[in-house]
Motif scaffolding. Structure first.
Motif, PDB file in Angstrom:
ATOM      1  N   PHE A 242      -7.301   0.754  -5.956  1.00 34.62           N
ATOM      2  CA  PHE A 242      -5.869   0.475  -5.973  1.00 34.62           C
ATOM      3  C   PHE A 242      -5.641  -0.995  -6.332  1.00 34.62           C
ATOM      4  CE2 PHE A 242      -6.656   3.802  -2.852  1.00 34.62           C
ATOM      5  CZ  PHE A 242      -5.747   4.775  -3.217  1.00 34.62           C
ATOM      6  N   LEU A 243      -4.825  -1.221  -7.344  1.00 32.35           N
ATOM      7  CA  LEU A 243      -4.421  -2.586  -7.713  1.00 32.35           C
ATOM      8  C   LEU A 243      -3.221  -2.976  -6.855  1.00 32.35           C
ATOM      9  CD1 LEU A 243      -4.557  -5.061  -9.641  1.00 32.35           C
ATOM     10  CD2 LEU A 243      -3.004  -3.793 -11.152  1.00 32.35           C
TER      11      LEU A 243
ATOM     12  N   LEU B 121       0.822  -1.212   0.000  1.00 30.43           N
ATOM     13  CA  LEU B 121       0.000   0.000   0.000  1.00 30.43           C
ATOM     14  C   LEU B 121       0.857   1.263   0.000  1.00 30.43           C
ATOM     15  CD1 LEU B 121      -2.769  -1.104   2.529  1.00 30.43           C
ATOM     16  CD2 LEU B 121      -3.076  -0.674   0.091  1.00 30.43           C
ATOM     17  N   LEU B 122       1.964   1.217   0.711  1.00 26.75           N
ATOM     18  CA  LEU B 122       2.837   2.396   0.786  1.00 26.75           C
ATOM     19  C   LEU B 122       3.593   2.642  -0.518  1.00 26.75           C
ATOM     20  CD1 LEU B 122       4.217   2.029   4.428  1.00 26.75           C
ATOM     21  CD2 LEU B 122       2.751   3.845   3.565  1.00 26.75           C
TER      22      LEU B 122
ATOM     23  N   ASP C 223       1.748   7.139  10.312  1.00 29.93           N
ATOM     24  CA  ASP C 223       0.643   7.888   9.702  1.00 29.93           C
ATOM     25  C   ASP C 223      -0.316   6.945   8.986  1.00 29.93           C
ATOM     26  OD1 ASP C 223       1.419  10.360  10.580  1.00 29.93           O
ATOM     27  OD2 ASP C 223       2.510  10.895   8.750  1.00 29.93           O
ATOM     28  N   PHE C 224       0.254   5.958   8.305  1.00 32.22           N
ATOM     29  CA  PHE C 224      -0.598   5.046   7.559  1.00 32.22           C
ATOM     30  C   PHE C 224      -1.440   4.187   8.501  1.00 32.22           C
ATOM     31  CE2 PHE C 224      -1.627   1.522   4.665  1.00 32.22           C
ATOM     32  CZ  PHE C 224      -2.175   2.276   3.641  1.00 32.22           C
TER      33      PHE C 224
ATOM     34  N   PHE D 267       0.244   7.196  -1.694  1.00 31.54           N
ATOM     35  CA  PHE D 267       0.699   7.013  -0.322  1.00 31.54           C
ATOM     36  C   PHE D 267       2.218   7.112  -0.166  1.00 31.54           C
ATOM     37  CE2 PHE D 267      -3.282   4.278  -0.104  1.00 31.54           C
ATOM     38  CZ  PHE D 267      -4.039   5.302   0.459  1.00 31.54           C
ATOM     39  N   GLN D 268       2.937   7.294  -1.268  1.00 33.87           N
ATOM     40  CA  GLN D 268       4.394   7.352  -1.178  1.00 33.87           C
ATOM     41  C   GLN D 268       4.832   8.551  -0.337  1.00 33.87           C
ATOM     42  OE1 GLN D 268       6.104   7.161  -5.094  1.00 33.87           O
ATOM     43  NE2 GLN D 268       5.512   5.036  -5.405  1.00 33.87           N
TER      44      GLN D 268
END
Length: 225
Positions: free
Chosen positions: A55-56, A9-10, A22-23, A15-16
């Motif tokens: 999101f894939l 996910l990051l 935070d995530f 989200f980078q």
């Protein structure tokens, strides 16, 4: 949620730059919807309202953008990590511009628009990532328009493909009649046919009935630099 899922996910463009703390806070506030699709399953259809970010996480998907007025379709392939049309979530036309299908078995995660506005928008890095994606798309589209009908027949064919592609590399399949392509790029059918057959001999395209397959668009682009 496993560490590997966090890491995946990051890696997603929006989200980078976010730290894991935070995530973790985001996951506590935002509803993430996970779903699996089998190969050939439709994820969303062209023209459907865009009400969420998709999101894939793994696998590959294909897109099919169809122009019914001019009778052609362009197919593209995307690998993970990938976000499906984040630019379609806002604006005057909030509908998907293509149909997306699973090419392999895939996993996706979705976030509803409400949570994007009320929660994710509170994080500066997320806002900057989103603005960068939208700005880059606008700048690339502007640059493409300048070159849309410039050059010889080969360059016009390339510009036609680049202008309509979501990414400037990878495999593309354009389903179109030769005479329709010639009309759309303001060329003769004979010129278009000759150039495409020359490109096929060079291994840059593959021709079949009413279809042009481009194994790697970047190779065609490099040839015309």
């Amino acid at each position: 949620m496993e560490i590997t899922m966090y890491d995946t996910l990051l890696q997603l463009p929006l989200f980078q730059g976010l730290c894991k703390n935070d995530f973790t806070n985001i996951i506590g506030k935002v509803k993430l919807h996970f779903r699996k699709y089998n190969a050939d399953d439709i994820i969303v259809e062209q023209g459907a309202p865009c009400t969420q970010l998709i999101f894939l996480l793994n696998g590959e998907i294909t897109s099919q953008a169809t122009d019914n007025q001019h009778s052609y379709s362009l197919f593209e392939t995307f690998g993970s990590p990938f976000v499906i049309e984040p630019y379609s979530l806002f604006g005057m036309q909030t509908n998907y511009t293509a149909t997306y299908k699973a090419r392999t078995n895939i996993n996706i995660v979705t976030i509803d628009k409400l949570f994007v506005l009320n929660e994710l928008n509170n994080y500066e890095i997320f806002r900057l990532n989103y603005l960068n994606i939208l700005s880059n798309r606008a700048q690339v589209a502007y640059e493409k328009l300048w070159n849309s009908h410039i050059g010889n027949t080969e360059e016009k064919i390339l510009n036609f493909l680049v202008l309509r592609s979501m990414k400037p590399e990878g495999k593309k399949i354009l389903k179109i009649k030769m005479e329709d392509l010639a009309s759309l790029i303001d060329e003769t059918r004979i010129n278009v046919s000759k150039v495409l057959n020359d490109l096929q001999e060079q291994g840059l395209v593959q021709l079949s009935r009413k279809a042009i397959s481009i194994p790697a668009l970047e190779k065609l682009t490099e040839k015309n630099k």
